[in-house]
Design an enzyme around this catalytic site. Structure first.
Site, short mmCIF file in Angstrom:
data_model
loop_
_atom_site.label_atom_id
_atom_site.label_comp_id
_atom_site.label_asym_id
_atom_site.label_seq_id
_atom_site.Cartn_x
_atom_site.Cartn_y
_atom_site.Cartn_z
N ALA A 166 0.83 -1.20 0.00
CA ALA A 166 0.00 0.00 0.00
C ALA A 166 0.87 1.25 0.00
O ALA A 166 0.43 2.31 0.41
CB ALA A 166 -0.91 -0.02 1.22
N SER A 167 2.12 1.12 -0.46
CA SER A 167 3.05 2.25 -0.42
C SER A 167 2.99 3.08 -1.71
O SER A 167 2.71 2.55 -2.77
CB SER A 167 4.47 1.71 -0.23
OG SER A 167 5.42 2.65 -0.62
N CYS A 168 3.25 4.38 -1.59
CA CYS A 168 3.29 5.26 -2.77
C CYS A 168 4.72 5.41 -3.27
O CYS A 168 4.97 6.10 -4.25
CB CYS A 168 2.74 6.64 -2.46
SG CYS A 168 0.96 6.64 -2.27
N ILE A 169 5.68 4.86 -2.56
CA ILE A 169 7.07 5.02 -3.00
C ILE A 169 7.80 3.68 -3.15
O ILE A 169 7.46 2.70 -2.60
CB ILE A 169 7.92 5.93 -2.07
CG1 ILE A 169 7.23 6.08 -0.72
CG2 ILE A 169 8.17 7.27 -2.70
CD1 ILE A 169 7.99 6.83 0.31
N VAL A 227 7.30 11.73 -6.71
CA VAL A 227 6.38 10.65 -6.33
C VAL A 227 5.49 10.27 -7.52
O VAL A 227 5.26 9.09 -7.79
CB VAL A 227 5.53 11.06 -5.10
CG1 VAL A 227 4.40 10.05 -4.86
CG2 VAL A 227 6.40 11.17 -3.85
#
Lengths: 102, 162
Positions: free
Chosen positions: A99-102, B30
């Site tokens: 569930a990470s954005c990075i 990002v």
């Protein structure tokens, strides 16, 4: 929901991620990999094993962490699992999608 | 690919980065990295102050702005005092490290390793008197605005300006 892959019934979520790692085996991973035109090599398995260990130890996954693990570089990870390094590798490893954005 | 074959998915992100405050630079990185992780092509085009994000000696020392930034919650008069901006930047970087967000240079390296591209704007470079020697070693090159649009050709390309 249940799904039959490589002759074995496994439980998966709506995105096809396995929900019970104990049901996982390499044949299932190979079968799932075909969907992404990936033929599993020992290097793939090494990465999948690493990801499973991280999951068992409750370590949240990010591309940075995998890249600095010493198991595989970020560039190699993209070569092994094109079009979605973490998304596809975690699916083949039988663990939840990070569930990470990075 | 023909229009009939195109399924409406985002296939390429072209991100124009025009500022070098920490929040803008991270937003661009990002988005670019996140695109690559989804199998979407991504490119960052740095223009005007955005060039600082790929300037060899400046990229490791970017700041957030404490003046004229209502979300910071610091009164403008105090925000301008010496050291306040450095302190706020330090605290923000510490919070980001907790979330495993890499420093700017490492994040750019990650984007490059993922197959993303990073470009500098020719006009802005001329304006600031920069040469490629001044910029991040992994830079893909210097583009004019025309080159940039040419790179955006194809179905499913999105251009965003930060």
């Amino acid at each position: 929901m249940d799904k039959v892959i490589a002759g074995k019934t496994i439980s998966v979520n709506e995105e096809g991620y396995m929900t019970d790692l104990s049901q996982w085996n390499e044949d299932i991973a190979s079968e799932m990999a075909k969907e992404y035109d990936i033929e599993l090599t020992p290097k793939h398995i090494e990465v999948l094993t690493y990801l499973q260990e991280q999951f068992k130890n409750n370590v949240p996954l990010s591309i940075r962490k995998v890249g600095s693990s010493g198991v595989v570089s970020i560039k190699e990870l993209y070569e092994l699992f094109p079009n979605g390094p973490l998304k596809i590798s975690t699916k083949l490893a039988g663990i939840p999608k990070p569930a990470s954005c990075i | 690919m023909t229009p009939q074959e195109y399924n409406g998915h985002v296939r390429k992100m072209m991100i124009i980065l025009s500022k070098a405050n920490v929040d803008s630079v991270y937003a661009a990185m990002v988005l670019a990295n996140g695109a690559r992780m989804e199998g979407i092509e991504s490119e960052i085009f740095c223009t005007f102050f955005g060039l600082d994000a790929i300037h060899k000696t400046k990229m490791d020392h970017l700041h957030i702005s404490t003046v004229g930034n209502p979300s910071m919650g610091i009164p403008t008069l105090l925000g301008g005092l010496p050291g306040i901006e450095a302190l706020a930047s330090f605290m923000m970087k510490r919070e980001m490290e907790k979330l495993d967000m890499p420093p700017v240079r490492e994040f750019m390296d990650i984007i490059k390793a993922s197959g993303g591209k990073i470009w500098a704007c020719k006009l802005a470079m001329d304006m600031f008197h920069y040469t490629t020697e001044d910029l991040y070693e992994e830079l893909d090159g210097v583009l004019t605005v025309g080159d940039f649009y040419t790179r955006a050709h194809g179905f499913g390309t999105q251009i965003i300006f930060i």
